[in-house]
Design an enzyme around this catalytic site. Structure first.
Site, PDB file in Angstrom:
ATOM      1  N   PHE A   1       6.591 -13.521  16.648  1.00 56.74           N
ATOM      2  CA  PHE A   1       6.796 -12.116  16.989  1.00 56.74           C
ATOM      3  C   PHE A   1       6.854 -11.892  18.501  1.00 56.74           C
ATOM      4  O   PHE A   1       7.325 -10.834  18.939  1.00 56.74           O
ATOM      5  CB  PHE A   1       5.698 -11.250  16.375  1.00 56.74           C
TER       6      PHE A   1
ATOM      7  N   LYS B   1       1.488   0.292   4.101  1.00 54.48           N
ATOM      8  CA  LYS B   1       0.079   0.612   4.322  1.00 54.48           C
ATOM      9  C   LYS B   1      -0.698  -0.693   4.526  1.00 54.48           C
ATOM     10  O   LYS B   1      -0.221  -1.756   4.099  1.00 54.48           O
ATOM     11  CB  LYS B   1      -0.485   1.398   3.131  1.00 54.48           C
TER      12      LYS B   1
ATOM     13  N   ASP C   1       4.565   4.170   0.579  1.00 49.37           N
ATOM     14  CA  ASP C   1       3.455   4.234  -0.367  1.00 49.37           C
ATOM     15  C   ASP C   1       4.091   4.055  -1.731  1.00 49.37           C
ATOM     16  O   ASP C   1       4.686   4.975  -2.281  1.00 49.37           O
ATOM     17  CB  ASP C   1       2.729   5.580  -0.278  1.00 49.37           C
ATOM     18  N   HIS C   2       3.994   2.842  -2.273  1.00 51.61           N
ATOM     19  CA  HIS C   2       4.793   2.521  -3.457  1.00 51.61           C
ATOM     20  C   HIS C   2       4.441   3.385  -4.656  1.00 51.61           C
ATOM     21  O   HIS C   2       5.249   3.533  -5.576  1.00 51.61           O
ATOM     22  CB  HIS C   2       4.656   1.038  -3.812  1.00 51.61           C
TER      23      HIS C   2
ATOM     24  N   LYS D   1       6.928   5.682  -8.102  1.00 54.42           N
ATOM     25  CA  LYS D   1       6.798   5.519  -9.547  1.00 54.42           C
ATOM     26  C   LYS D   1       7.332   6.755 -10.268  1.00 54.42           C
ATOM     27  O   LYS D   1       7.095   7.893  -9.878  1.00 54.42           O
ATOM     28  CB  LYS D   1       5.334   5.271  -9.925  1.00 54.42           C
TER      29      LYS D   1
ATOM     30  N   GLU E   1      -8.626  -1.242 -11.450  1.00 55.46           N
ATOM     31  CA  GLU E   1      -8.033  -2.576 -11.529  1.00 55.46           C
ATOM     32  C   GLU E   1      -8.992  -3.495 -12.267  1.00 55.46           C
ATOM     33  O   GLU E   1     -10.213  -3.422 -12.054  1.00 55.46           O
ATOM     34  CB  GLU E   1      -7.750  -3.130 -10.135  1.00 55.46           C
TER      35      GLU E   1
ATOM     36  N   HIS F   1      -2.982   6.303  -1.741  1.00 50.57           N
ATOM     37  CA  HIS F   1      -2.508   6.565  -3.103  1.00 50.57           C
ATOM     38  C   HIS F   1      -3.148   7.808  -3.718  1.00 50.57           C
ATOM     39  O   HIS F   1      -2.461   8.701  -4.217  1.00 50.57           O
ATOM     40  CB  HIS F   1      -2.794   5.369  -4.010  1.00 50.57           C
TER      41      HIS F   1
ATOM     42  N   LYS G   1     -12.288  -2.335  -8.344  1.00 50.31           N
ATOM     43  CA  LYS G   1     -11.819  -3.619  -8.862  1.00 50.31           C
ATOM     44  C   LYS G   1     -12.805  -4.135  -9.907  1.00 50.31           C
ATOM     45  O   LYS G   1     -13.958  -3.721  -9.948  1.00 50.31           O
ATOM     46  CB  LYS G   1     -11.671  -4.628  -7.716  1.00 50.31           C
TER      47      LYS G   1
END
Length: 513
Positions: free
Chosen positions: A105, A170, A199-200, A204, A238, A262, A360
């Site tokens: 980089f 993110k 922000d995936h 959705k 999760e 999220h 998690k």
């Protein structure tokens, strides 16, 4: 053809949404995100005919690869993770536009080569100077890369009608101060309309359906307020642990990793007022109003919870606790579970708590939004008739079983007046024949089309950190004073007792997804 986001005009779903001449430069091609999400999404877009014939993909990494080596990496990723079937003719056309530039980089020679490569693609592939730079790298390197893009003339388009854009993943900083520093770094090189923060979750289908369900139907909006809603629960659970991400996760934790982005974005969509249109500016205005109206409870010790998973059973296997994971210090106070109580100080939501939780190694993988309604003010039934009856609830399932469930009371067949909860269920898979595209397909295409409604702007990011920072500071002070540390919960369960107590104080309980 000019593309219009389907949120603004549903009729556009019937039209091909094809990006114009363009290319993508991908930094971080060796990472899981690139291999499992970005590269397969690019192929799926090409397979659906949504990329231009001359689309180019340039990989940049510290590897001694030739163009064909990079092509093989993409090929393996596509074979393993693409959503659509592999078609040789699509692959061959796409692979003709693959190039690879080796370097670090801070390597000026490598960025000079990258500039020459892009210029060559403009001529050979007809990309017309239109390129997006996808930084699938840790945020600590953003400054290096965008600085090099500026220094070597890569951030400026090849002409008055061409464009250059940057895409960042993110986390957008680790607190408000770092988020502002990151925004300043990006804004110094690219105009705000050319910065896309991914922000995936916002890509959705079921997240976007929150807007469709609220504003396309008359049955929900009249009761979408404090007069009828008792509280809202937003959950992202999760079933897996941290895996091999100890280096990233330790020091970040569940609140920074999930709640700041999220879950606060989901809360904004649930709580926002109806926008004047579904363009980027109108959506952003309404979401910012929600975030700027959030008020934290005074007693953060009673209205937040944090914990670490202990050993237990997950998927039928014995699993280690967080502090036993490789690379995690035994003294770590990083939380793997976080729950917070938020209030929105507006007329619509006054007195309605929003409970956000993530963790998690929980009971199963699920993300959902539950709107829990107040009980009827008067029920002309005996107590024994309704003893199994709970509150009505509207549950929007984001993943993995996308759909909507409505819970309400119904009479049990028989002569007695006995009422129990029943569910009315809508499942995406059972109602629509076409499969939903992956979030990254939608978001990458929107980047190439320059369509920003699904991307949070820096104002939203900073407002989110303003909400979360006081909670993180409260936990840090507890640690420093030796007055508290994260609780523990057994792997495979639904979190710590402190999170249950958080709701119990209000006379409520967590939903069991």
């Amino acid at each position: 053809m000019t593309y219009t986001n389907p949120l603004r005009d549903p009729q556009d779903r019937r039209l091909p949404q094809i990006a114009g001449p363009c290319g993508l430069v991908l930094f971080g091609v060796t990472g899981d995100l690139s291999r499992k999400k970005i590269m397969p999404a690019i192929y799926d877009l090409a397979n659906r005919g949504l990329l231009p014939p001359g689309f180019s993909l340039v990989g940049f990494a510290r590897r001694d690869w030739a163009d064909q080596d990079f092509a093989q990496v993409v090929h393996d990723s596509v074979k393993s993770y693409a959503r659509t079937e592999f078609r040789e003719e699509v692959w061959q056309q796409l692979a003709e536009g693959f190039r690879f530039v080796p370097g670090d980089f801070d390597d000026d020679v490598a960025f000079d080569q990258l500039r020459r490569t892009i210029e060559e693609l403009d001529l050979a592939r007809g990309t017309d100077g239109n390129h997006a730079f996808y930084l699938a790298i840790p945020p600590g390197f953003f400054g290096n890369v965008v600085g090099q893009l500026k220094e070597h003339g890569l951030a400026d388009g090849g002409g008055p009608d061409s464009w250059r854009r940057v895409v960042v993943e993110k986390p957008f900083g680790h607190d408000l101060e770092s988020a502002r520093e990151l925004n300043a770094v990006l804004a110094d090189v690219f105009p705000s309309g050319s910065i896309f923060r991914i922000d995936h979750y916002l890509g959705k289908e079921t997240v976007q359906n929150i807007l469709a369900m609220r504003f396309a139907n008359t049955m929900f909006e009249p009761i979408w307020n404090a007069n009828y809603v008792d509280h809202v629960q937003i959950t992202m659970a999760e079933d897996g642990g941290i895996g091999g991400r100890a280096g990233y996760y330790d020091g970040i934790g569940a609140a920074r990793d999930v709640i700041q982005n999220h879950l606060l974005q989901l809360m904004s969509l649930v709580a926002m007022e109806e926008p004047t249109s579904f363009d980027a500016e109108s959506l952003r205005i309404e979401k910012q109003k929600v975030l700027s109206s959030v008020v934290l409870p005074r007693r953060l010790d009673l209205t937040t919870a944090r914990a670490q998973y202990a050993e237990g059973w997950a998927g039928g296997e014995k699993v280690a606790g967080f502090l036993q994971e490789e690379g995690i210090k035994k003294s770590s106070t990083t939380e793997t579970y976080a729950a917070v109580t938020l209030n929105i100080d507006t007329r619509r939501w006054a007195g309605v708590p929003f409970y956000l939780r993530t963790g998690k190694r929980l009971g199963r993988r699920v993300t959902e939004v539950a709107i829990v309604f107040k009980k009827a003010p008067h029920q002309p039934f005996s107590a024994s008739s309704t003893e199994d009856l709970t509150e009505n609830a509207l549950v929007i399932r984001i993943q993995p079983d996308e759909g909507v469930t409505l819970r309400f009371g119904s009479k049990v067949p028989g002569t007695a007046m006995e009422i129990r909860d029943v569910n009315m269920d809508f499942a995406y898979g059972g109602s629509f024949t076409e499969s939903s595209p992956e979030a990254y397909e939608r978001l990458i295409l929107d980047v190439l089309l320059g369509d920003p409604p699904l991307f949070p702007r820096h104002e939203e990011v900073e407002l989110s950190w303003k909400i979360l920072d006081p909670i993180l500071e409260h936990w840090a002070k507890q640690d420093a004073a030796g007055k508290g540390k994260p609780d523990t919960y057994e792997s495979g369960t639904w979190g710590p007792k402190s999170a249950d107590a958080m709701l119990a104080r209000d006379g409520r309980t967590w939903r069991r997804p």
